[in-house]
Design a protein around this motif. Structure first.
Motif, short mmCIF file in Angstrom:
data_model
loop_
_atom_site.label_atom_id
_atom_site.label_comp_id
_atom_site.label_asym_id
_atom_site.label_seq_id
_atom_site.Cartn_x
_atom_site.Cartn_y
_atom_site.Cartn_z
N GLU A 230 46.70 36.39 14.97
CA GLU A 230 47.11 36.38 16.38
C GLU A 230 46.97 34.99 17.01
O GLU A 230 47.51 34.72 18.09
CB GLU A 230 46.28 37.40 17.17
N ALA A 234 48.83 29.60 19.23
CA ALA A 234 47.85 29.18 20.23
C ALA A 234 47.45 27.73 19.95
O ALA A 234 47.77 27.16 18.92
CB ALA A 234 46.63 30.10 20.19
N VAL A 261 37.43 32.51 22.40
CA VAL A 261 38.45 33.35 23.04
C VAL A 261 39.70 32.52 23.24
O VAL A 261 39.65 31.28 23.23
CB VAL A 261 37.98 33.88 24.41
N THR A 262 40.84 33.20 23.40
CA THR A 262 42.04 32.49 23.83
C THR A 262 42.21 32.75 25.33
O THR A 262 41.91 33.83 25.83
CB THR A 262 43.30 32.95 23.08
N GLU A 264 44.84 32.23 28.68
CA GLU A 264 46.15 31.93 29.25
C GLU A 264 46.02 31.83 30.76
O GLU A 264 45.07 32.35 31.35
CB GLU A 264 47.16 33.03 28.90
N ARG A 291 48.60 29.27 25.15
CA ARG A 291 47.33 29.97 24.97
C ARG A 291 46.36 28.97 24.35
O ARG A 291 46.71 28.25 23.40
CB ARG A 291 47.48 31.17 24.03
N SER A 330 41.50 36.81 25.83
CA SER A 330 41.57 37.71 24.67
C SER A 330 40.17 38.21 24.35
O SER A 330 39.18 37.76 24.92
CB SER A 330 42.11 36.93 23.46
N ASP A 331 40.10 39.14 23.41
CA ASP A 331 38.80 39.55 22.90
C ASP A 331 38.19 38.40 22.10
O ASP A 331 38.91 37.64 21.43
CB ASP A 331 38.93 40.78 22.00
#
Length: 967
Positions: A230, A234, A261-262, A264, A291, A330-331
């Motif tokens: 994922e 990024a 984490v990512t 945005e 991201r 993100s998680d």
């Protein structure tokens, strides 16, 4: 007109030609000339031959410019210690020396070349080295005269110089010892490099100062992430305060246990006329579309930097409203999931080097203290970077040249720089501009304040730069053999750190006396954490690294026969011999020069000075001899103390010293560091010219020199007052002892108790001074000496006994006892003062015992008379005397009594007879009462001694004692 008879010609007043006014600035040069004429230093060596030796090894100052206050403080302290050890009967030689090689001298010669528009590189190296040698010789001569003027006694006709041929040969020999035992290696790794001076620097040649740098956040697009797909697309965000290293980036590092984490951003607009929130994609900046991967702990600090930058580049129509950047997170993932991930350089479109994949690598050094939790790796310019990249098969590229420019063929910014130029690395400079155009610069500001290394010579910023250098490893098993003298009880408690250079050095630290004790912790921490010792320099003036390296194997030649020929050439022609040598002849028939590279790098000057123990102590006093003491400023824990420790540990398995004393720095009167720019420099030469060297020497002794010390007009005024009191004490002793002979001497057992008390106090002082001298505590030493002179003698003993000296019969036992004690005091005090007040003590001694070829500095510690026991509680007597003096003072101010002799006092206790107390308190009468009280006496005054006594019939008549003396 008074009818009183004048008895002044019957009073025995002190007589001396010793002047109250010192005139040190005029007298001291003549005393120096006399010492030189009689050969004082050599006479002392002959006199003390065979005695226990005390060697204070002189750390070499740099032969470059006039001496400053730090030099003066250091040399005076050394001289005080050497003279005190000599006073205690030891053979205490002092061999002054100078550090003559290295960059400061070379830089000065180059400056002269540049002024003439000449290029040093076009000059024959031997001719250039000759100019450096001449420059050093000039300043050795200047500094020698200045140090001698301070009163520093030593072998000035035969000092040691690191540039002497013999010294250079031994320095080369010490290097070859490391080589023969396998304790050298050649490697390309980042070292501190001065782009201004174009050479590597050692830690000891660097000082740290706060600077303001450009900090940037840069996005590296992730193109592969097998454990976290994922993340593809990024951007891994790095933060750095050295933007110039981005063009040399080769990888990124993450912390395996760090959570990432990512992030945005969703741009919103709060309407100026309503509370509605609208999307404003029409106003998006390119950087708002991505991201970003960062450490979860560092989100807030990153967002602050990002939002500040974003608002610089988004223009909203007037009155449109306020911009808000909502966050989408993100998680979190563990850093370990980034294993195998690949990013690409922001300038990847340039191709070549920049198109190569940038792997994400696990780095234990990555923290979340600051930045983004991701670190960009440039193995050319950082030790952690180098080691991590090397472990993953990534080599340096040597993109930045010696002057701090990107090499001409570099795809990005080739031929540009300098990389330490603030304009070049600024937020509007070429690096940031290009990154911004590539859409990779997320934030940039020029306001980050931090500590940064500078060359202590040029004061210019240094960089970490990967270059081929020669190193002595700290953690490779050493070829040195431990000193067997440590295999006894003296080694108990020593740390068994192993036979690496680091381990041997740490053991040596444990077995060395450190003064003050806290200095041990400082140098231990430095040795525990220091990197390998880079010993090569890319300069011309110094001792060359005299090695031959095989062109195919890269191994340096280790042949004792070849090394012997090299050292023989050095002994004959100095280090210049290496640059003029027939290298095939040095190699001999066994080796073909065509197969070998001749190394021309220069040895680190700290290796030069670290080797001085070998060509000064061992060469003059025998192999295996150690210095009793090294003494320098606290900066030498990372300088001379450490380089000497490492050099000796690597070649001898032990320290070259038994004890190390550290002193602080000389600051101005307000506690500020002296600098020409502040205009607060205190010049020791000016002080000497105006006030004399002894004032400066006394200042040094009186300071708490284990810490930083202050010097200025007010401080020196206090020192001058202290000196005058000492001088007046000696002047009184000389006058009071006029005509004293051995026939007048009285045994201690026949002396009054006051004299025996003073002798007991002198014995206490003697023990205190010995202890202080043994501990190198001359602040304590000088304080004890001056307190004794001022409080026990001038304000007490001399004050009480002036009546005895002036008015007693010459044959009286009391006067003989007093003068006997004065003689003992003179012989003791002039000796005690000699280490500190070298010139004044000589003047005092010669005033009483004039001699053409003798000196006070040839004397030894005094032997005091024994049997000085006392019965009374003199502490109580002196306390009571002080109370009486304080009680009389108001009567003196009101002129009810003109002197204490006109007072009668009562005291609540009588610790001695009333007659004795009257003499001790210098009053007419003492009697017992309920408290200390004072009344003017009604007794008449003796016309000769001025005491008010019951037997004096009228003022001007004589008391019984004076009548007998006059008859």
């Amino acid at each position: 007109m008074s009818d009183e008879k004048d008895y002044r010609d019957t009073v025995f007043l002190p007589k001396t030609e010793f002047p109250m006014k010192a005139g040190l600035a005029q007298k001291e040069p003549a005393i120096l000339d006399r010492w030189a004429k009689i050969g004082l230093y050599d006479k002392l060596r002959a006199q003390r031959a065979g005695r226990t030796r005390f060697i204070l090894h002189d750390g070499p100052p740099y032969a470059n410019g006039d001496i400053h206050m730090g030099h003066a403080m250091n040399k005076v302290l050394k001289d005080i210690i050497v003279r005190s050890q000599s006073l205690m009967g030891k053979d205490a030689p002092y061999i002054p020396g100078w550090d003559c090689h290295g960059l400061p001298i070379e830089w000065k010669v180059e400056e002269a070349y540049r002024a003439k528009k000449l290029n040093k590189d076009e000059v024959d190296p031997v001719a250039f080295r000759a100019e450096c040698r001449a420059y050093a010789e000039k300043w050795v001569g200047v500094q020698r005269e200045q140090f001698e003027r301070l009163g520093v006694m030593g072998d000035w006709t035969n000092p040691y110089l690191t540039m002497n041929y013999e010294s250079e040969a031994i320095i080369a020999g010490e290097l070859l010892k490391f080589a023969e035992s396998g304790q050298l290696y050649r490697g390309a790794k980042p070292v501190m490099w001065s782009p201004v001076e174009k050479t590597a620097l050692a830690e000891a040649e660097v000082e740290y100062e706060d600077i303001t740098s450009t900090q940037i956040d840069v996005a590296f697009e992730i193109v592969e992430a097998p454990n976290a797909p994922e993340l593809v697309g990024a951007h891994a965000v790095i933060w750095t305060t050295t933007p110039w290293t981005i063009p040399v980036n080769q990888a990124l590092a993450y912390g395996p246990e760090v959570e990432y984490v990512t992030l945005e951003f969703s741009p919103k607009l709060i309407s100026a006329t309503a509370s509605t929130i609208e999307d404003i994609k029409a106003f998006e900046h390119p950087a708002l579309a991505g991201r970003y991967l960062i450490a979860a702990e560092l989100i807030e600090s990153f967002v602050r930097r990002f939002e500040t930058e974003a608002r610089k580049h988004i223009d909203l129509p007037t009155g449109q409203g306020a911009l808000v950047l909502d966050r989408i997170l993100s998680d979190p993932i563990k850093g370990s999931q980034l294993a195998g991930a690949i990013a690409r350089h922001p300038m990847h479109k340039l191709g070549g080097f920049f198109a190569k994949p940038r792997p994400l690598l696990a780095g234990d050094f990555v923290t979340t203290d600051a930045g983004t939790g991701l670190v960009h790796m440039a193995p050319d310019h950082g030790e952690d970077d180098f080691l991590l990249c090397k472990a993953n098969g990534i080599d340096p590229v040597f993109a930045v040249d010696a002057a701090g420019m990107y090499r001409p063929d570099w795809l990005w910014l080739g031929g540009q720089g300098s990389v330490i130029n603030k304009k070049f690395t600024a937020s509007d400079g070429p690096i940031c501009t290009d990154l911004r155009e590539a859409g990779a610069l997320l934030a940039a500001s020029d306001d980050f304040t931090h500590s940064y290394p500078h060359s202590w010579r040029s004061k210019a910023k240094v960089i970490f730069r990967c270059t081929p250098q020669w190193f002595i490893p700290m953690d490779r098993p050493s070829g040195a053999t431990h000193d067997t003298s440590w295999d006894d009880e003296s080694r108990e408690g020593a740390a068994s750190n192993g036979a690496t250079l680091r381990g041997i050095a740490l053991d040596a630290i444990e077995n060395t006396r450190w003064v003050p004790e806290k200095a041990q912790n400082r140098i231990r921490a430095m040795v525990e954490g220091r990197p390998d010792w880079v010993i090569s320099r890319q300069r011309a003036w110094g001792v060359p690294i005299a090695l031959y390296v095989h062109r195919q194997t890269g191994e340096y030649l280790r042949d004792p026969e070849v090394n012997a020929r090299i050292l023989n050439a050095f002994e004959t022609g100095g280090a210049d011999a290496w640059f003029q040598a027939d290298h095939q002849q040095l190699l001999g028939e066994k080796y073909d020069l065509a197969h070998y590279e001749v190394i021309t790098d220069i040895l680190d000057v700290w290796f030069d000075s670290g080797s001085t123990h070998s060509f000064v102590i061992e060469a003059r006093y025998g192999v295996g001899t150690r210095a009793d003491l090294y003494l320098e400023g606290s900066d030498q824990h990372r300088g001379w103390f450490q380089s000497s420790l490492l050099e000796s540990s690597g070649t001898r398995g032990r320290a070259p010293y038994d004890a190390v004393l550290t002193h602080g720095f000389a600051l101005d009167g307000n506690g500020r560091k002296m600098s020409k720019s502040l205009g607060n420099v205190v010049d020791p030469l000016k002080i000497i010219d105006e006030s004399g060297a002894d004032i400066l020497r006394l200042w040094v002794a009186q300071t708490d020199y284990f810490e930083d010390v202050r010097i200025g007009k007010e401080v020196l005024a206090g020192t001058g007052d202290a000196y005058r009191k000492i001088r007046n004490t000696f002047r009184y002793l000389l006058g009071a002892l006029d005509g004293f002979s051995e026939t007048e001497r009285l045994p201690v057992a026949e002396m009054p108790e006051l004299e025996r008390y003073i002798l007991a106090k002198l014995a206490d002082l003697d023990a205190e001074l010995r202890s202080a001298a043994d501990g190198f505590e001359f602040n304590r030493y000088s304080r004890a000496l001056t307190d004794f002179m001022n409080e026990d003698l001038s304000a007490f003993f001399f004050d009480i006994r002036k009546d005895c000296l002036y008015c007693e019969a010459e044959s009286s036992a009391k006067r003989r006892a007093y003068r006997t004690v004065l003689d003992v005091l003179f012989h003791a005090l002039v000796r005690y003062a000699a280490p500190v007040l070298a010139f004044t003590a000589e003047e005092v001694w010669q005033a009483r015992f004039p001699s053409e070829d003798e000196s006070v500095h040839m004397l030894e510690w005094p032997v005091l008379p024994e049997g000085a026991s006392v019965e009374s509680d003199w502490t109580a007597i002196r306390q009571l005397r002080q109370q009486v003096t304080e009680a009389i003072e108001p009567y003196r101010r009101e002129k009810q009594v003109r002197s204490s002799l006109e007072a009668e006092v009562t005291v609540p206790v009588l610790p001695a007879s009333e007659a004795d107390l009257a003499e001790l308190f210098i009053v007419s009468k003492v009697s017992k009462g309920d408290a200390v009280t004072v009344v003017p006496t009604q007794r008449h005054k003796c016309g000769r001694c001025w005491r008010h006594l019951p037997e004096v019939a009228q003022d001007g008549a004589l008391c019984d004692r004076c009548a007998g003396v006059v008859e």
